[in-house]
Design an enzyme around this catalytic site. Structure first.
Site, mmCIF file in Angstrom:
data_model
loop_
_atom_site.group_PDB
_atom_site.id
_atom_site.type_symbol
_atom_site.label_atom_id
_atom_site.label_comp_id
_atom_site.label_asym_id
_atom_site.label_seq_id
_atom_site.Cartn_x
_atom_site.Cartn_y
_atom_site.Cartn_z
ATOM 1 N N TRP A 112 -9.996 3.066 -0.075
ATOM 2 C CA TRP A 112 -9.376 4.137 -0.883
ATOM 3 C C TRP A 112 -9.133 3.722 -2.330
ATOM 4 O O TRP A 112 -8.024 3.832 -2.847
ATOM 5 C CB TRP A 112 -8.103 4.636 -0.209
ATOM 6 C CG TRP A 112 -6.984 3.638 -0.067
ATOM 7 C CD1 TRP A 112 -7.065 2.291 0.095
ATOM 8 C CD2 TRP A 112 -5.591 3.957 -0.075
ATOM 9 N NE1 TRP A 112 -5.813 1.732 0.192
ATOM 10 C CE2 TRP A 112 -4.884 2.743 0.090
ATOM 11 C CE3 TRP A 112 -4.865 5.130 -0.212
ATOM 12 C CZ2 TRP A 112 -3.498 2.686 0.133
ATOM 13 C CZ3 TRP A 112 -3.476 5.066 -0.166
ATOM 14 C CH2 TRP A 112 -2.819 3.866 0.006
ATOM 15 N N SER A 137 0.826 -1.209 0.000
ATOM 16 C CA SER A 137 0.000 0.000 0.000
ATOM 17 C C SER A 137 0.859 1.256 0.000
ATOM 18 O O SER A 137 0.488 2.258 -0.610
ATOM 19 C CB SER A 137 -0.959 -0.001 1.188
ATOM 20 O OG SER A 137 -0.261 -0.085 2.410
ATOM 21 N N GLU A 138 2.021 1.223 0.690
ATOM 22 C CA GLU A 138 2.968 2.340 0.595
ATOM 23 C C GLU A 138 4.410 1.862 0.678
ATOM 24 O O GLU A 138 4.716 0.876 1.354
ATOM 25 C CB GLU A 138 2.757 3.375 1.704
ATOM 26 C CG GLU A 138 1.935 4.571 1.290
ATOM 27 C CD GLU A 138 0.476 4.340 1.561
ATOM 28 O OE1 GLU A 138 -0.352 5.077 1.001
ATOM 29 O OE2 GLU A 138 0.156 3.423 2.323
ATOM 30 N N THR A 139 5.254 2.603 -0.020
ATOM 31 C CA THR A 139 6.704 2.482 0.110
ATOM 32 C C THR A 139 7.233 3.842 0.526
ATOM 33 O O THR A 139 6.886 4.860 -0.081
ATOM 34 C CB THR A 139 7.348 2.039 -1.212
ATOM 35 O OG1 THR A 139 6.867 0.732 -1.558
ATOM 36 C CG2 THR A 139 8.862 1.991 -1.096
ATOM 37 N N HIS A 141 1.348 4.503 8.637
ATOM 38 C CA HIS A 141 1.979 3.204 8.869
ATOM 39 C C HIS A 141 3.378 3.132 8.271
ATOM 40 O O HIS A 141 4.259 2.459 8.812
ATOM 41 C CB HIS A 141 1.085 2.057 8.365
ATOM 42 C CG HIS A 141 1.214 1.723 6.922
ATOM 43 N ND1 HIS A 141 0.536 2.385 5.930
ATOM 44 C CD2 HIS A 141 1.938 0.766 6.296
ATOM 45 C CE1 HIS A 141 0.823 1.847 4.767
ATOM 46 N NE2 HIS A 141 1.671 0.857 4.953
#
Length: 268
Positions: A197, A45-47, A73
């Site tokens: 999202w 979901s994120e880097t 996070h």
């Protein structure tokens, strides 16, 4: 060229739960296209990308689809990685929008200082409610700073059971970054939430620190509390403790687990 990378599960003390994030330690910044491609390769979901500066780190967040201005996070994962690998008890990160995020080691936990955001009354399109399923709508709010819509529904049990039609959900609104759905809590947690999202990252985010910069003020006002425990009821699930330190400061405390380390090999 090699980039030292880590994968951590955030907002949990058990591997394979919470919200996974990749953290890339850079010596100097990369161009945005390369960071986006690396985020797509990790497909989390994120880097987060960390670039050391004098006394702090620049931090950039990328989902597989786009750059994200604030990610709780991945901030937690970055701080936990640094506290695990370096002799340090506090660190500051500066976001792309110039927001300074300060994190502190608290035994095995990490306490992060985040902004606290107000919400305003809003409307939820009927198509959005239909996409969520059969829910009893209690309140609808909007946060201008995060551009998140917040919907309070009737129960934590029903919240956990939600199985949205994500194609219809995305079509139901064209100008928000995400949707928080929340319910009141019980004897364990003060409130529960989920975060959808499809407009920005994926269908559902497992645990979302940034959403709690909105939820904390909303529930703090309703419950007349400054200390709260929160749980995000996704399939992976995750917890955090919240403290409203002032009118514009939220302290989020939780932990993360390192599950993988390695080198990302960039083409010459």
């Amino acid at each position: 060229m090699k980039i030292k990378t880590y994968t951590l599960d955030s907002f949990t003390n058990h591997p394979f739960s919470g919200n996974p994030a990749a953290v890339c330690q850079l010596k100097e910044t990369l161009d945005e296209l390369m960071m986006q491609q690396i985020a797509q390769e990790f497909n989390l979901s994120e880097t987060a990308f960390l670039i050391p500066q004098d006394g702090y780190y620049d931090i950039r967040f990328f989902s597989p689809f786009k750059e994200i201005p604030l990610c709780g996070h991945a901030t937690l994962a970055s701080a936990k990685m640094l506290f695990t690998t370096k002799q340090m008890d506090e660190v500051a990160f500066k976001t792309i929008e110039g927001l300074m995020l300060k994190c502190y080691k608290r035994d095995n936990q990490v306490m992060m200082k985040f902004p606290l955001y107000e919400t305003q009354p809003a409307d939820a399109p009927k198509a959005m409610i239909d996409a969520l399923g059969d829910i009893n709508l209690i309140d609808v709010r909007h946060c201008r700073e995060t551009n998140m819509l917040l919907i309070e529904m009737e129960s934590a049990e029903r919240l956990k059971e939600l199985d949205p039609d994500f194609v219809a959900l995305k079509k139901s609104h064209d100008s928000i970054s995400g949707l928080i759905v929340t319910s009141s809590g019980d004897h364990i947690y003060d409130f529960y939430s989920r975060y959808f999202w499809p407009w920005s990252g994926g269908n559902e985010d497992p645990v979302t620190g940034a959403a709690h910069t909105v939820l904390a003020k909303y529930w703090g006002d309703k419950l007349a509390k400054v200390n709260m425990k929160a749980y995000q009821s996704s399939a992976r699930g995750g917890y955090m403790e919240l403290f409203i330190a002032s009118a514009d400061e939220l302290q989020i405390t939780s932990t993360a687990v390192v599950v993988h380390t390695g080198d990302f090999l960039l083409p010459d």
